[in-house]
Design a protein around this motif. Structure first.
Motif, PDB file in Angstrom:
ATOM      1  N   VAL A   1       1.077  -1.029   0.112  1.00  0.00           N
ATOM      2  CA  VAL A   1       0.312   0.030   0.332  1.00  0.00           C
ATOM      3  C   VAL A   1       0.959   1.222   0.665  1.00  0.00           C
ATOM      4  N   ILE A   2       1.995   1.364   0.437  1.00  0.00           N
ATOM      5  CA  ILE A   2       3.070   2.374   0.783  1.00  0.00           C
ATOM      6  C   ILE A   2       3.873   2.176  -0.603  1.00  0.00           C
ATOM      7  N   PHE A   3       4.130   1.769  -1.374  1.00  0.00           N
ATOM      8  CA  PHE A   3       4.179   1.620  -2.711  1.00  0.00           C
ATOM      9  C   PHE A   3       3.790   2.335  -3.926  1.00  0.00           C
ATOM     10  N   MET A   4       2.374   2.078  -3.180  1.00  0.00           N
ATOM     11  CA  MET A   4       1.270   2.288  -4.118  1.00  0.00           C
ATOM     12  C   MET A   4       1.469   3.888  -4.642  1.00  0.00           C
TER      13      MET A   4
ATOM     14  N   ILE B   1      -0.518  -3.180  -8.712  1.00  0.00           N
ATOM     15  CA  ILE B   1       0.460  -4.207  -7.748  1.00  0.00           C
ATOM     16  C   ILE B   1       0.033  -3.814  -6.157  1.00  0.00           C
ATOM     17  N   GLY B   2      -0.633  -2.957  -6.618  1.00  0.00           N
ATOM     18  CA  GLY B   2      -0.080  -2.383  -4.494  1.00  0.00           C
ATOM     19  C   GLY B   2      -1.794  -2.946  -4.518  1.00  0.00           C
ATOM     20  N   TRP B   3      -2.445  -2.401  -4.686  1.00  0.00           N
ATOM     21  CA  TRP B   3      -3.970  -2.872  -4.965  1.00  0.00           C
ATOM     22  C   TRP B   3      -4.549  -4.444  -3.748  1.00  0.00           C
ATOM     23  N   TYR B   4      -3.365  -5.207  -3.996  1.00  0.00           N
ATOM     24  CA  TYR B   4      -3.437  -6.469  -3.563  1.00  0.00           C
ATOM     25  C   TYR B   4      -3.016  -6.030  -2.243  1.00  0.00           C
TER      26      TYR B   4
END
Length: 494
Positions: free
Chosen positions: A92-95, A291-294
């Motif tokens: 989530v942070i990488f989003m 990807i971050g949504w996972y």
């Protein structure tokens, strides 16, 4: 801490070595200490001395979390659950990188540094504000019924024996996960106000949003608040279509309306397209967000169990449906597939299943994303026609599709993680849940619009407005706000 004394002349030196504080007795120690203090004469020494009470305060704060409690042996399930949530938190942070890339690519290169700075710095602000008071307002103890919660400043990071025995979450891991969500809400605002807002004013608003506005609203659903207890099942928003995405979108919409459109957006009453400068970066950002949504949706299960893969599947199908829907409609309306609409279609599909990824079938998830992708194309056009300038389509994605993702549960949702019974109107569940979902979506819209309007107005009144000058906007915010260029030395178009 050591203090350097100027060496005395040789004729004044004593042959006997001076005792240190460590060597004197307990009774003589304080006397010797104050004698040393009297030797402090420089400003630098006084400054170091002033740090002593701050240091002692710091030690007192940090040592309060150290409790001599006998902890049981860590179970495998306890470790796996906390490890999974930590991994989800990192995703989530990488989003934030994804949001930065999408917004930067879809805006002009003369504002790239400003957009990157906002997206990077806002997360640091969000984590700090949420740590200071936001987490407590969202997950503290009841202060006023089911409307307001508070547990004091900061939070207690102590891991108790009960937490381990119950395979619960370590407080710090839970805080990090929730703080990442708060940062997402603030980042959404950046896209709506891009290319014409002052950096400092945006920073102040982000602090207010993540410290107060978002946490109070989130507690109504995720901390047993009144929305969570409304009706038989309560308001359902598993991972934040309304709590996170629509709150961020409504907050940004108010800012966009108060700012007005960018220079050149409307000429003679007609909408003028202002193309983004870097579609490869925007596309990369969309994939990073996917990807971050996972971490966003499956991570909201707050444990590693049999439902995590299911949540990942519904998330994927929602994104796929959104991409297909937006591509088909944009091809029909503009005669050729539009990459910006494909990007926004993917994001719209993801937002559309965020609230109901645990209560939609696989087919229902894909269809919810498909409808979200169709909606976002028309929403972007409608917003432009209304005179509201949204440079990246953030409100259409997170606001309109956030509401859609909230309502779809009341249309064809099931109690999948329970007895499998239908809760949506179109699958035999009746009108009740649809009405509750509509109420919740309306409440979040109303709360955010009112509170954010006040916040934006107060900030503007105190700081002389929230918009840069027309000349600064024409020259680019990179120069006006930051004094640098994103592509210095390269020949590029604005």
């Amino acid at each position: 801490m050591t203090t350097a004394f100027q060496a005395p002349p040789p004729w004044r030196r004593k042959t006997r070595r001076r005792k240190t504080l460590r060597e004197v007795s307990l009774l003589d120690g304080p006397v010797m200490f104050f004698k040393i203090i009297r030797g402090f004469s420089s400003n630098r020494a006084i400054t170091w001395l002033a740090c002593v009470p701050l240091t002692l305060l710091g030690f007192s704060i940090f040592t309060t979390s150290i409790k001599a409690e006998e902890l049981p042996k860590l179970s495998v399930s306890f470790l796996i659950n906390n490890l999974w949530l930590l991994v989800a938190t990192i995703l989530v942070i990488f989003m934030n990188a994804g949001f930065a890339m999408v917004e930067t690519g879809m805006c002009r290169q003369k504002n790239a540094v400003n957009i990157l700075a906002k997206n990077l710095f806002v997360f640091a602000l969000a984590v700090t504000a949420y740590w200071f008071v936001g987490y407590s307002l969202m997950y503290g103890d009841s202060l006023i019924g089911q409307w307001l919660y508070f547990g004091g400043l900061f939070f207690d990071p102590t891991v108790t024996a009960e937490t381990i025995s119950d395979t619960g979450l370590v407080p710090t891991v839970d805080f990090l996960f929730q703080a990442a969500f708060a940062g997402t809400a603030a980042t959404i605002v950046s896209g709506l106000v891009a290319e014409r807002i002052k950096f400092g004013e945006f920073v102040i608003f982000a602090l207010i949003l993540t410290a107060f506005i978002y946490p109070i609203a989130g507690s109504w659903t995720w901390n047993g608040g009144w929305l969570n207890n409304f009706g038989d099942r309560g308001f359902i928003d598993f991972a934040g279509s309304s709590v996170v995405h629509s709150v961020g979108a409504w907050a940004g919409l108010v800012g966009a309306v108060l700012l007005g459109p960018r220079v050149g957006k409307y000429v003679g009453g007609k909408v003028q397209a202002i193309p983004g400068h870097n579609m490869p970066i925007a596309t990369l950002g969309a994939l990073i967000l996917w990807i971050g949504w996972y971490g966003f949706n499956p991570g909201s299960e707050l444990a590693m169990d049999q439902w995590v893969p299911y949540l990942a599947a519904t998330t994927t199908l929602g994104a796929a449906g959104g991409a297909i829907g937006a591509t088909l409609i944009s091809t029909v309306t503009s005669k050729k597939p539009d990459i910006t609409m494909i990007i926004n279609g993917i994001l719209a599909g993801l937002v559309s299943v965020t609230a109901g990824c645990h209560s939609l079938t696989l087919l229902g998830s894909w269809f919810a994303g498909l409808v979200g992708g169709i909606i976002v194309v028309f929403a972007v056009s409608a917003l432009d026609s209304s005179g509201i300038d949204d440079p990246v389509g953030a409100f259409s994605v997170h606001g309109v599709c956030g509401v859609w993702g909230t309502l779809v549960i009341g249309l064809w949702g099931f109690n999948i993680q329970g007895d499998g019974s239908p809760i949506g109107l179109l699958v035999g569940g009746g009108f009740e849940q649809l009405g509750i979902q509509a109420l919740g979506a309306g409440v979040y819209a109303t709360w955010t619009v009112v509170t954010c309007f006040i916040a934006w107005e107060v900030i503007g009144a105190l700081l002389g407005g929230i918009r840069v000058t027309e000349q600064e906007e024409i020259d680019g915010l990179d120069i006006g706000e930051h004094g640098m260029e994103a592509y210095a030395g390269f020949l590029t178009n604005n």
